[in-house]
Scaffold this motif. Structure first.
Motif, PDB file in Angstrom:
ATOM      1  N   LYS A  95       0.824  -1.216   0.000  1.00  0.00           N
ATOM      2  CA  LYS A  95       0.000   0.000   0.000  1.00  0.00           C
ATOM      3  C   LYS A  95       0.851   1.255   0.000  1.00  0.00           C
ATOM      4  O   LYS A  95       0.517   2.268   0.595  1.00  0.00           O
ATOM      5  N   GLU A  96       2.002   1.160  -0.666  1.00  0.00           N
ATOM      6  CA  GLU A  96       2.897   2.305  -0.818  1.00  0.00           C
ATOM      7  C   GLU A  96       2.572   2.915  -2.175  1.00  0.00           C
ATOM      8  O   GLU A  96       3.204   2.609  -3.192  1.00  0.00           O
ATOM      9  N   LEU A  97       1.503   3.761  -2.199  1.00  0.00           N
ATOM     10  CA  LEU A  97       0.905   4.117  -3.477  1.00  0.00           C
ATOM     11  C   LEU A  97       1.786   5.000  -4.348  1.00  0.00           C
ATOM     12  O   LEU A  97       1.785   4.881  -5.563  1.00  0.00           O
ATOM     13  N   ASN A  98       2.569   5.869  -3.722  1.00  0.00           N
ATOM     14  CA  ASN A  98       3.415   6.753  -4.530  1.00  0.00           C
ATOM     15  C   ASN A  98       4.462   5.974  -5.309  1.00  0.00           C
ATOM     16  O   ASN A  98       4.653   6.163  -6.506  1.00  0.00           O
ATOM     17  N   ALA A  99       5.110   5.065  -4.589  1.00  0.00           N
ATOM     18  CA  ALA A  99       6.118   4.247  -5.259  1.00  0.00           C
ATOM     19  C   ALA A  99       5.465   3.398  -6.343  1.00  0.00           C
ATOM     20  O   ALA A  99       6.003   3.254  -7.448  1.00  0.00           O
ATOM     21  N   ALA A 100       4.299   2.858  -6.038  1.00  0.00           N
ATOM     22  CA  ALA A 100       3.597   2.031  -7.007  1.00  0.00           C
ATOM     23  C   ALA A 100       3.260   2.834  -8.255  1.00  0.00           C
ATOM     24  O   ALA A 100       3.401   2.347  -9.380  1.00  0.00           O
ATOM     25  N   GLU A 101       2.830   4.089  -8.040  1.00  0.00           N
ATOM     26  CA  GLU A 101       2.452   4.942  -9.169  1.00  0.00           C
ATOM     27  C   GLU A 101       3.650   5.182 -10.087  1.00  0.00           C
ATOM     28  O   GLU A 101       3.550   5.042 -11.306  1.00  0.00           O
ATOM     29  N   ILE A 102       4.779   5.479  -9.490  1.00  0.00           N
ATOM     30  CA  ILE A 102       5.998   5.716 -10.281  1.00  0.00           C
ATOM     31  C   ILE A 102       6.367   4.460 -11.067  1.00  0.00           C
ATOM     32  O   ILE A 102       6.674   4.503 -12.255  1.00  0.00           O
ATOM     33  N   ALA A 103       6.279   3.313 -10.379  1.00  0.00           N
ATOM     34  CA  ALA A 103       6.685   2.065 -11.009  1.00  0.00           C
ATOM     35  C   ALA A 103       5.747   1.691 -12.158  1.00  0.00           C
ATOM     36  O   ALA A 103       6.186   1.300 -13.234  1.00  0.00           O
ATOM     37  N   TYR A 104       4.433   1.858 -11.911  1.00  0.00           N
ATOM     38  CA  TYR A 104       3.483   1.534 -12.981  1.00  0.00           C
ATOM     39  C   TYR A 104       3.668   2.464 -14.172  1.00  0.00           C
ATOM     40  O   TYR A 104       3.550   2.050 -15.324  1.00  0.00           O
ATOM     41  N   ALA A 105       3.956   3.729 -13.876  1.00  0.00           N
ATOM     42  CA  ALA A 105       4.185   4.683 -14.968  1.00  0.00           C
ATOM     43  C   ALA A 105       5.380   4.233 -15.792  1.00  0.00           C
ATOM     44  O   ALA A 105       5.382   4.351 -17.020  1.00  0.00           O
ATOM     45  N   ALA A 106       6.396   3.681 -15.131  1.00  0.00           N
ATOM     46  CA  ALA A 106       7.608   3.271 -15.839  1.00  0.00           C
ATOM     47  C   ALA A 106       7.349   2.097 -16.777  1.00  0.00           C
ATOM     48  O   ALA A 106       8.053   1.929 -17.766  1.00  0.00           O
ATOM     49  N   VAL A 107       6.370   1.253 -16.445  1.00  0.00           N
ATOM     50  CA  VAL A 107       6.061   0.145 -17.366  1.00  0.00           C
ATOM     51  C   VAL A 107       4.874   0.473 -18.265  1.00  0.00           C
ATOM     52  O   VAL A 107       4.267  -0.425 -18.860  1.00  0.00           O
ATOM     53  N   ASN A 108       4.542   1.767 -18.362  1.00  0.00           N
ATOM     54  CA  ASN A 108       3.495   2.266 -19.263  1.00  0.00           C
ATOM     55  C   ASN A 108       2.112   1.695 -18.958  1.00  0.00           C
ATOM     56  O   ASN A 108       1.314   1.511 -19.864  1.00  0.00           O
ATOM     57  N   ALA A 109       1.855   1.398 -17.693  1.00  0.00           N
ATOM     58  CA  ALA A 109       0.521   0.914 -17.355  1.00  0.00           C
ATOM     59  C   ALA A 109      -0.308   2.106 -16.920  1.00  0.00           C
ATOM     60  O   ALA A 109      -0.530   2.356 -15.725  1.00  0.00           O
ATOM     61  N   ILE A 110      -0.790   2.887 -17.911  1.00  0.00           N
ATOM     62  CA  ILE A 110      -1.455   4.156 -17.632  1.00  0.00           C
ATOM     63  C   ILE A 110      -2.746   3.951 -16.838  1.00  0.00           C
ATOM     64  O   ILE A 110      -3.066   4.690 -15.916  1.00  0.00           O
ATOM     65  N   ASP A 111      -3.467   2.862 -17.230  1.00  0.00           N
ATOM     66  CA  ASP A 111      -4.722   2.582 -16.540  1.00  0.00           C
ATOM     67  C   ASP A 111      -4.489   2.402 -15.045  1.00  0.00           C
ATOM     68  O   ASP A 111      -5.253   2.886 -14.207  1.00  0.00           O
ATOM     69  N   LYS A 112      -3.400   1.754 -14.716  1.00  0.00           N
ATOM     70  CA  LYS A 112      -3.130   1.482 -13.300  1.00  0.00           C
ATOM     71  C   LYS A 112      -2.695   2.747 -12.574  1.00  0.00           C
ATOM     72  O   LYS A 112      -3.027   2.941 -11.411  1.00  0.00           O
ATOM     73  N   VAL A 113      -1.964   3.590 -13.292  1.00  0.00           N
ATOM     74  CA  VAL A 113      -1.557   4.855 -12.683  1.00  0.00           C
ATOM     75  C   VAL A 113      -2.806   5.677 -12.338  1.00  0.00           C
ATOM     76  O   VAL A 113      -2.939   6.194 -11.233  1.00  0.00           O
TER      77      VAL A 113
END
Lengths: 301, 764
Positions: B622-640
């Motif tokens: 539940k570390e959402l900021n880190a998760a957001e950065i990581a998902y953005a890096a793999v181009n998972a826009i929907d997840k961001v």
């Protein structure tokens, strides 16, 4: 017929180095050719000069064959074989065959047993036997057992062996020398042959070139003659260069041909082995014993 | 591995063919031969005493030892003869019973593992099952050709027999059809089914031996020998088998390749038999000799040490870096040795000795009540299954952690692949129902929850070693070779299938990483637990290893620790591959909650696989900021976008529930919301999941937002152009007035109320 007989029989054939592998299931169905082959092989092992009719194609031949075999066994080995059962050539025949093979098998087994036993005789001498008194005692025991008597014989035999070994070495050396000589001779002969062949080729090429030049000669201007010669020589040497590899190629291909022939021979013989693996062929017996001999060597692969 | 073979002396051996050998329950060697004698041999094979003198016309073909109902009277021998009878005889030679079993000779007789039934096969092509008292139970198979070999399946519910060039697997249940396949080019002479390995080995007159799996798929075919293969037998440990032929005894790895071959001049070896602990091998030979072999030169290795057995009771531990040897001596013959997690565990008949890799001088010794049958190591514990069907868990300093007595356990079916141990969990494949895995607590030895039941039989289980206790992951490979993982310490155990056609799998020694062999390719899973968080990331977090050529048929993993992974190929070659080290570093960062470091590492490495790992781990924590950065890096826009939405939720419970829905744990989300009293969110969640019935139930139960459900349902049906079909909705739509403005207002009110809750702030 029984499982145990078949098992033991096939085992005996393996140990006696029967040239084929005999399957445990080979005698479930009557298989006269195989029975005949085994019988002939047994007889040949006992007496290589024995004359036995080997033709087992039709009924009368088979009857004759079985009779001859039974007679041979009776006279040479004092074995009574049931001819009727042999003729049946199935599990019952195995019961008869096993009588003969077990004779050979047991002989071989006891022979094998004697060999290591001979080596084991005599008390073992260890390094710890340096105690003199015990050594003297031991010697006395040995003297009592009559060891020196054998010692003389042993030494005599050893001398004889040394002499025989010497002659053997000499003969071996001679034969290897002669073999080497022969090889060298063959090699020079081969080289010579190649050389003459190459020369022939070169000459042919030169002749052909000359012919070409003569045909072209009318078109050429006179002034270029010297250059022409030069270029000719070049082409000549080029031709040489060409013919040389070509010559090698011919030679190579010749050898290659031989190689490939050998290869196909080999593969044929492997094919034979493959065929032999089939159950049907396992029981098959060639008409000629010589054929079987060659089969034998094939199997050795 | 090697076998040191010894031949019986000239004077003691059978006067005629030795047809059978067998190990008694007390561990002594007994042989029977065509000289009508049953001999009992001493430990060193120097001396034999005549146990039973058979009648003149009795030729034994096969001998098996069964348990005596009255234990004090020793073993019961079932001896098969070539006249088709078998006799049950006491050790004293007294005939208990004579059974006319077959016409023609009996070729094979086998006692079942539980000691309740006897299997016989004969020259007449029949295979029969008898009770242990010698009463006919069933005729299992009828074939046109003689049956030369037969064996029980490991569970005893099936049996395999030879028939000409074929072998057939027959089930004891009458309804199941026999599976028959052509096994050899010549007559098949012997067959065996390994209890521990669940593999079949067969040998035939074509001179080959072949290894099959339980479905008859060929795993290995040997090159042909000149002579027929007359006997074959699996070691009880399941990692090797022995093959006997004419003048030869061969020791083979379970993959089929040959460790060693011995050429005793004894004619065909008609039978080979392993001792119960799998350290000794006996053979019966056509020459009448009896063979006894001691297993030596077994070797285990770790990245730092190679430990080799040089004699029955001696080991040499060689340090790879320093090239120094340490000799270890034991009082009794060594039965098992395992080296992993920095410890060497050696078992003998009465002891279990544990060495730490750096300290060879002072091992801790555990006295065993019964001989060990299987040893499995975890990072901090040893699980040891013994003859009394019990599993005892020890720590590496020799203290007993717990004792587990699984129901229906049979000691001979324990193997290293059917037991798994980790710091907090022990898992065992159930012996009665191989579809079930029982899970125990390491410390208390108590079973946790009901057994985990899978749809098909499970063949291998493994527990991951690193990570938190709650996330303890059990990976299992079932008989269809599908790999599933399940978090065993959760109340809701959800098995996720992550790979198919897996021939072997292994967890990393320290981290939550998995290596699998799929269709002869080595695959690394950097964070398999993402199957429980975000399935889409599974394909990002796996990586095929370039193996530089085929790994061949049936390779298996030998180690996976540090930055290396080793694979043993079917031809015996061991290949070591490097594993990217960054994943281990990332996992150690995240386990310390050092998210900044983790992100920096990912930015530095710039690999999708690593980013995907971080995304999943951060989402799970539940570390959402880190998760957001990581998902953005793999181009998972929907997840961001989804994460941004989650971040805007004011309550922690709301966020937790939303993330639970994200990873598919609907029930967990519902409980969270219900406990927090966020009824609107719960209703809304069910509506978004189109779970109309539940949405309506919740709304009715809490007497709020019923109109919201009805209105949404109406709009949904209108959109699809369908009519209402659910009776409950018809009933309520008549009594409840639907007004969209009113609904919007209510929703606003509910969201406002949530914002006003004490401590409610959006995620930062």
């Amino acid at each position: 017929m029984s499982y145990r007989d078949l098992r033991n029989f096939t085992e005996m054939l393996r140990t006696l180095e029967f040239p084929r592998l005999v399957s445990i299931d080979n005698f479930r169905q009557p298989n006269f050719p195989l029975v005949a082959e085994i019988l002939i092989w047994i007889i040949r092992r006992i007496d290589a000069t024995a004359t036995i009719p080997t033709d087992v194609e039709d009924e009368t031949d088979r009857v004759l064959f079985v009779k001859a075999v039974a007679q041979f066994m009776a006279t040479k080995l004092h074995l009574r074989l049931n001819t009727k059962r042999l003729y049946e050539a199935d599990g019952h025949a195995v019961k008869e065959l096993i009588k003969a093979t077990s004779l050979l098998y047991n002989a071989l087994k006891s022979q094998n047993e004697e060999a290591p036993q001979g080596g084991e005789s005599g008390p073992p001498v260890t390094l710890s036997d340096f105690n003199l008194t015990s050594k003297i005692g031991e010697l006395k025991v040995r003297a009592g057992a009559g060891v020196p008597a054998f010692m003389d014989e042993y030494e005599k035999l050893e001398a004889e062996l040394a002499k025989t070994y010497e002659t053997y070495i000499e003969k071996f050396r001679n034969i290897s020398y002669l073999e080497q000589e022969l090889e060298q001779h063959n090699r020079t002969e081969q080289d010579k042959l190649e050389e003459t062949e190459q020369q022939l080729k070169r000459m042919q090429a030169r002749l052909r070139d000359e012919e070409m030049r003569m045909m072209r000669g009318s078109d050429e201007t006179f002034g270029l003659g010297g250059d022409m010669d030069h270029s000719d020589e070049e082409t000549d040497s080029d031709a040489d260069l060409e013919t040389e590899p070509r010559g090698v190629a011919t030679y190579g291909s010749m050898r290659g041909g031989m190689d490939s022939d050998e290869g196909s021979d080999l593969s044929d013989s492997f094919g034979d082995i493959d065929d032999d693996d089939d159950d049907d062929d396992l029981g098959g017996l060639g008409d000629d014993l010589d054929d079987d001999q060659s089969d034998l060597s094939d199997d050795a692969f | 591995m090697k076998i040191e073979l010894k031949k019986s002396g000239q004077h003691n051996r059978h006067k005629d063919v030795a047809a059978a050998v067998v190990w008694t329950t007390s561990g002594s060697l007994v042989s029977a031969g065509d000289d009508h004698r049953v001999l009992q041999w001493n430990e060193t094979l120097d001396d034999a005493s005549e146990l039973i003198n058979l009648k003149e016309e009795w030729y034994p073909t096969s001998v098996a030892v069964g348990p005596n109902p009255k234990r004090s009277q020793g073993d019961v021998f079932a001896i098969a003869f070539d006249d088709g009878k078998f006799r049950l005889m006491a050790q004293t030679g007294r005939i208990e019973k004579t059974v006319e079993a077959h016409t023609g000779a009996i070729t094979t007789l086998r006692w079942s593992a539980d000691g309740q039934s006897i299997l016989t096969a004969g020259e007449d092509g029949l295979m029969k099952v008898w009770s242990r008292a010698g009463m006919l139970r069933t005729v299992l198979a009828q074939s046109a050709q003689p049956v030369y070999g037969a064996a029980w399946s490991p569970c005893g519910s099936r049996a395999i027999h030879t028939a000409g060039k074929h072998v057939a697997v027959v089930s004891l249940k009458a309804t199941a059809k026999a599976e028959t396949w052509k096994a050899h080019d010549g007559v098949v002479l012997c067959v065996d089914w390994g209890a521990a390995s669940n593999l079949i080995v067969s040998g035939g007159e074509d001179g080959r031996y072949k290894v099959w799996d339980a479905f008859g798929r060929l795993l290995y075919a040997s090159t042909p020998d000149l002579y027929p293969i007359t006997s074959c037998r699996w070691s009880p440990t399941g990692d090797a088998f022995a093959v006997g032929g004419y003048n030869s005894v061969r020791l083979c790895d379970r993959a089929g390749w040959s460790y060693a071959v011995d050429k005793p001049a004894t004619g065909s070896v008609y039978e080979v038999q392993w001792s119960h602990d799998g350290t000794r091998l006996a053979g019966a030979c056509a020459s009448g000799d009896v063979l006894l072999g001691q297993l030596v030169m077994r070797s285990v290795s770790s990245p730092r040490y190679v430990v080799t057995q040089t004699g029955p009771a001696t080991l040499i531990a060689r340090s790879i870096a320093a090239n120094t040897d340490e000799e270890l001596d034991f009082r009794e013959p060594i039965v098992k040795m395992v080296l992993r997690f920095g410890h060497l565990v050696v078992t003998t008949a009465t002891q279990c000795v544990v060495y730490a890799e750096d300290n060879w001088l002072s091992p801790s010794t555990i006295m065993l009540k019964a001989p060990a049958v299987a040893v499995t190591l975890g990072r901090s514990h040893i699980a040891l299954a013994d003859k009394t069907d019990t599993i005892t868990v020890y720590t590496y300093d020799g203290k007993t952690a717990s004792t587990i007595k699984p129901p229906h356990a049979q000691s001979d079916r324990f193997s290293a692949t059917s037991i798994a141990v980790a710091d907090d969990t022990v898992a065992i494949i159930d012996h009665r129902d191989a579809k079930a895995v029982r899970v125990y607590d390491t410390q208390s030895g108590k079973e946790m929850g009901k057994p985990l039941v899978h749809s098909v039989e499970i063949s291998t289980i493994l527990l991951d070693q690193g990570g938190a206790s709650l996330d303890r992951c059990l990976a299992f490979v079932d008989k269809n070779r599908d790999l599933c993982i399940v978090q065993v310490r959760r109340s809701q155990r959800r098995a996720e299938k992550i790979a198919t056609m897996v021939s072997d799998a292994m967890w990393h020694d320290d981290h939550h990483m998995l290596a699998t062999l799929q269709e002869a390719k080595l695959q690394l899973w950097f964070y398999p637990a993402c199957a429980f968080v975000d399935q889409d990331m599974l394909s990002f977090t796996k990586q095929g290893v370039v193996t530089g050529g085929d790994l061949g048929k049936a390779p298996y993993l030998t180690s996976f620790s540090g930055n290396t992974c080793s694979v043993r190929r079917a031809d015996g070659a061991s290949m070591t591959f490097s594993v990217p080290p960054q994943v281990a570093v990332l996992q150690s960062h995240t386990s310390r909650n050092a998210w900044e470091d983790a992100i920096r590492l990912c930015r530095f490495i710039k690999e999708d696989a690593l980013w995907a790992c971080l995304a999943v781990i951060a989402t799970k924590a539940k570390e959402l900021n880190a998760a957001e950065i990581a998902y953005a890096a793999v181009n998972a826009i929907d997840k961001v976008e989804f994460l941004q939405l989650v971040k805007s939720i004011p309550t922690a419970e709301g966020r937790k529930a939303e993330l639970a829905v994200f990873s598919g744990q609907i029930e967990e989300a519902a409980t969270t919301l219900l406990q927090a009293g966020l009824i609107y969110r719960l209703v809304d969640m069910y509506i978004r999941l189109f779970d109309w019935d539940k949405a309506l139930d919740v709304a009715i139960k809490h007497k709020t937002h019923v109109d919201t459900v009805l209105a949404s349902r109406q709009r949904y049906l209108e959109g699809l152009g369908q009519r209402e079909s659910k009776a409950k909705f018809v009933q309520y739509s008549q009594s409840v007035e639907v007004d969209w403005d009113d609904i919007q207002l209510k929703i606003q009110q509910a969201l406002e109320a949530e914002k006003q809750r004490p401590g409610a702030t959006p995620y930062v």
